[in-house]
Design a protein around this motif. Structure first.
Motif, short mmCIF file in Angstrom:
data_model
loop_
_atom_site.label_atom_id
_atom_site.label_comp_id
_atom_site.label_asym_id
_atom_site.label_seq_id
_atom_site.Cartn_x
_atom_site.Cartn_y
_atom_site.Cartn_z
N LEU A 9 2.46 -11.58 12.74
CA LEU A 9 2.82 -10.15 12.40
C LEU A 9 2.08 -9.29 11.87
CD1 LEU A 9 6.84 -11.25 11.88
CD2 LEU A 9 5.79 -10.91 14.06
N ARG A 10 1.16 -9.46 10.39
CA ARG A 10 0.66 -8.50 10.86
C ARG A 10 -1.01 -8.02 11.36
NH1 ARG A 10 0.17 -10.59 5.10
NH2 ARG A 10 1.39 -8.81 4.49
N GLN A 11 -1.20 -9.05 11.39
CA GLN A 11 -2.07 -8.94 12.80
C GLN A 11 -1.84 -7.91 14.35
OE1 GLN A 11 -3.39 -13.57 13.99
NE2 GLN A 11 -5.43 -13.03 12.67
N GLU A 12 -0.71 -8.08 14.09
CA GLU A 12 0.11 -7.30 15.53
C GLU A 12 0.36 -5.53 14.89
OE1 GLU A 12 0.10 -7.84 18.52
OE2 GLU A 12 -1.43 -9.61 18.83
N GLY A 13 0.26 -5.36 13.58
CA GLY A 13 0.28 -4.40 13.70
C GLY A 13 1.83 -4.17 12.65
N PHE A 14 2.54 -4.90 12.39
CA PHE A 14 4.13 -4.93 11.95
C PHE A 14 4.10 -5.34 10.50
CE2 PHE A 14 4.66 -6.73 16.15
CZ PHE A 14 6.53 -6.10 16.52
N MET A 15 4.54 -4.76 9.92
CA MET A 15 4.44 -5.03 8.15
C MET A 15 5.62 -5.66 7.67
SD MET A 15 5.78 -2.11 4.78
CE MET A 15 4.34 -1.09 5.13
N PRO A 16 5.02 -7.61 7.48
CA PRO A 16 6.23 -8.49 7.07
C PRO A 16 6.35 -8.22 5.47
CG PRO A 16 4.33 -9.44 7.44
CD PRO A 16 3.93 -8.03 7.95
N ILE A 17 7.82 -8.67 5.29
CA ILE A 17 7.90 -8.71 3.95
C ILE A 17 8.74 -10.12 4.34
CG2 ILE A 17 10.07 -7.70 2.10
CD1 ILE A 17 9.77 -5.81 4.29
N LEU A 18 8.14 -11.13 3.04
CA LEU A 18 8.70 -13.07 3.22
C LEU A 18 9.45 -13.13 2.30
CD1 LEU A 18 8.15 -15.63 4.23
CD2 LEU A 18 6.04 -16.11 2.95
N THR A 19 10.30 -13.30 2.39
CA THR A 19 11.05 -14.00 1.21
C THR A 19 11.18 -15.25 1.57
OG1 THR A 19 13.31 -13.83 -0.32
CG2 THR A 19 13.39 -13.44 2.19
N SER A 20 12.32 -16.34 0.86
CA SER A 20 12.63 -18.29 1.00
C SER A 20 13.72 -18.12 0.44
CB SER A 20 11.39 -18.70 0.22
OG SER A 20 11.74 -18.51 -1.53
N ASN A 21 14.40 -17.58 0.45
CA ASN A 21 16.21 -17.37 -0.19
C ASN A 21 16.94 -16.66 0.46
OD1 ASN A 21 16.93 -15.87 -2.81
ND2 ASN A 21 14.93 -17.29 -2.98
N VAL A 22 18.12 -16.66 0.78
CA VAL A 22 19.17 -15.64 1.16
C VAL A 22 19.36 -15.10 -0.26
CG1 VAL A 22 21.22 -15.85 1.62
CG2 VAL A 22 20.13 -17.21 2.56
N TYR A 23 19.63 -15.17 -1.70
CA TYR A 23 19.43 -14.14 -2.22
C TYR A 23 18.68 -12.84 -2.42
CZ TYR A 23 23.11 -17.93 -3.15
OH TYR A 23 24.26 -19.00 -3.52
N SER A 24 17.60 -13.15 -2.57
CA SER A 24 16.47 -12.18 -2.09
C SER A 24 16.77 -11.25 -0.85
CB SER A 24 15.17 -12.68 -2.64
OG SER A 24 14.59 -13.71 -2.29
N ALA A 25 17.09 -12.49 0.09
CA ALA A 25 16.85 -11.83 1.10
C ALA A 25 18.22 -10.70 1.42
CB ALA A 25 17.07 -12.57 3.03
N ILE A 26 18.84 -10.46 0.71
CA ILE A 26 20.52 -9.71 0.55
C ILE A 26 19.83 -8.81 -0.12
CG2 ILE A 26 21.90 -9.40 -0.62
CD1 ILE A 26 23.41 -12.16 0.24
N ASP A 27 18.58 -8.49 -1.16
CA ASP A 27 18.53 -7.40 -2.50
C ASP A 27 17.00 -7.08 -1.30
OD1 ASP A 27 20.23 -8.26 -4.69
OD2 ASP A 27 18.18 -9.37 -5.04
N LEU A 28 16.18 -7.79 -0.49
CA LEU A 28 15.24 -6.74 0.75
C LEU A 28 15.79 -5.61 1.51
CD1 LEU A 28 12.78 -9.71 0.03
CD2 LEU A 28 12.26 -7.83 -0.75
N ILE A 29 17.03 -6.71 2.42
CA ILE A 29 17.71 -5.66 3.06
C ILE A 29 18.23 -4.48 2.76
CG2 ILE A 29 19.54 -5.80 4.56
CD1 ILE A 29 19.20 -9.00 5.38
N ASP A 30 18.32 -4.58 1.48
CA ASP A 30 19.10 -2.98 1.13
C ASP A 30 17.83 -2.52 0.39
OD1 ASP A 30 21.89 -3.61 0.87
OD2 ASP A 30 22.13 -4.14 -0.92
N SER A 31 16.52 -2.65 -0.12
CA SER A 31 15.65 -2.01 -1.06
C SER A 31 15.22 -1.47 0.18
CB SER A 31 15.17 -2.48 -2.21
OG SER A 31 13.96 -3.67 -0.90
N GLU A 32 14.35 -2.42 1.28
CA GLU A 32 13.60 -2.26 1.91
C GLU A 32 13.41 -1.89 3.42
OE1 GLU A 32 10.23 -2.98 1.53
OE2 GLU A 32 10.35 -3.68 -0.64
#
Lengths: 238, 121
Positions: free
Chosen positions: B21-44
């Motif tokens: 995705l980065r190669q294609e010009g997106f800004m990927p954000i990687l997380t491995s679990n649901v709890y931090s995904a919820i935080d990242l959805i709020d912050s990012e």
């Protein structure tokens, strides 16, 4: 539950066969993606080497999984129950899986203990069971803290636990999420699929075959997968 | 740059997606679990979420429900990466905000990029 919700749960793999297939499919999907990445001949040498190393380690992980599935069919008569020092087995597991952990930027340790304990177990089976737990722990925690193998006495039992650390979640948030998820989840696999799937199911069978038990304790920031085996009477001779 | 949240507990797989995705010009954000995904959805506030359903910890289904529970996240398009073994169709997952379902057994890196582009269109 609404119709769509019901469809989701109906679609999840049930039973040991489904869980096994699901468990094997994860590393297979990874192998496929790593192979596809290796097709890119313009990749720098260092990156190609890293991809190749990841391929090897993933194949080894798959082999361990299939070994666990096969061992399920061993009969009790083939077991070699003997006094076993669980710390020795833990150290073997650490030795075998350290390259995999290092490649993931993680650490695996066996917490040392001053007093040695002996348990009654089949050495190979116990080792295999712990390899499964540790493999699973690697793919759960995102925390920097090491996965720990811990040996402890509990009355006439000896417990070997594999403690992993996931993200620390505030207790109130954890309770709220758990409550929501529990309401929505009607199948065990939805909670912690890999661990509560084939690994724990087989671990329970293997532990019972050796006269012990296996289970999981969930913590606020991770989990401990454990096996409890009978304390060896030979301890009294020491 | 378009932010894409990848929720994948198989770290090396997530890293492959991240790289593509980065190669294609997106800004990927990687997380491995649901709890931090919820935080990242709020912050990012990602524009797209790519996720596996069978995640460790809380399940991916829990995350889908969580996303649907709030007005500001309910419209975030989700691309689910899973296996045909799940026997789920895109239609069945649509009420959960899932716009594309990718089959892990056949998906190629370019399919992932195409899926992200299609849900953004």
């Amino acid at each position: 539950m609404d119709q769509a919700g019901s469809a989701i749960y109906d679609g999840l793999p049930n039973g040991i066969v489904g869980a096994s297939a699901s468990e094997l499919q994860v590393p297979l999907s990874l192998i496929r993606q790593l192979s596809l990445a290796l097709e890119d001949m313009s990749l720098p040498e260092g990156e190609r080497r890293q991809l190749a190393e990841r391929l090897t380690l993933t194949v080894e992980r798959m082999l361990r999984l299939t070994q666990n599935l096969r061992v399920d069919y061993r009969t009790q008569s083939m077991l070699n129950l003997e006094p076993v020092n669980p710390m020795t087995i833990c150290q073997e597991v650490v030795y075998e899986l350290t390259p995999l952990f290092r490649a993931h930027g993680r650490t695996l340790v066996a917490r040392p203990r001053n007093k040695s304990l002996l348990m009654v177990a089949d050495r190979l089976l116990l080792r295999q069971l712990l390899l499964g737990f540790v493999d699973n722990a690697l793919h759960y925690g995102s925390d920097e803290r090491p996965v720990q193998l811990v040996v402890g006495g509990r009355g006439n039992k000896v417990r070997v636990g594999v403690r992993d650390y996931g993200p620390a979640v505030a207790t109130d948030v954890l309770m709220r999420l758990d409550e929501r998820i529990a309401r929505q989840s009607q199948v065990l696999i939805a909670r912690r699929p890999r661990a509560s799937g084939v690994n724990l199911a087989i671990a329970r069978q293997l532990a019972e075959m050796m006269g012990g038990s296996a289970g999981v304790v969930r913590h606020r920031d991770g989990a401990t997968f454990y096996v409890d085996m009978n304390l060896s009477g030979q301890m009294s001779l020491l | 740059m378009t932010r894409v949240l990848i929720v994948e507990d198989e770290t090396w797989l997530g890293e492959r997606f991240e790289r593509v995705l980065r190669q294609e010009g997106f800004m990927p954000i990687l997380t491995s679990n649901v709890y931090s995904a919820i935080d990242l959805i709020d912050s990012e506030k990602p524009s797209v979420v790519i996720m596996s359903l069978l995640l460790s910890g809380a399940s991916g289904i829990g995350l889908l429900h969580e996303l649907q529970s709030y007005v500001d996240t309910a419209r975030t398009p989700v691309v689910v990466y899973g296996s045909a073994q799940l026997s789920l169709t895109a239609d069945e997952l649509e009420p959960y905000g899932v716009r594309r379902l990718l089959d892990a057994t056949t998906v190629k890196p370019q399919d992932l990029v195409a899926a992200v582009r299609s849900v953004l269109a």
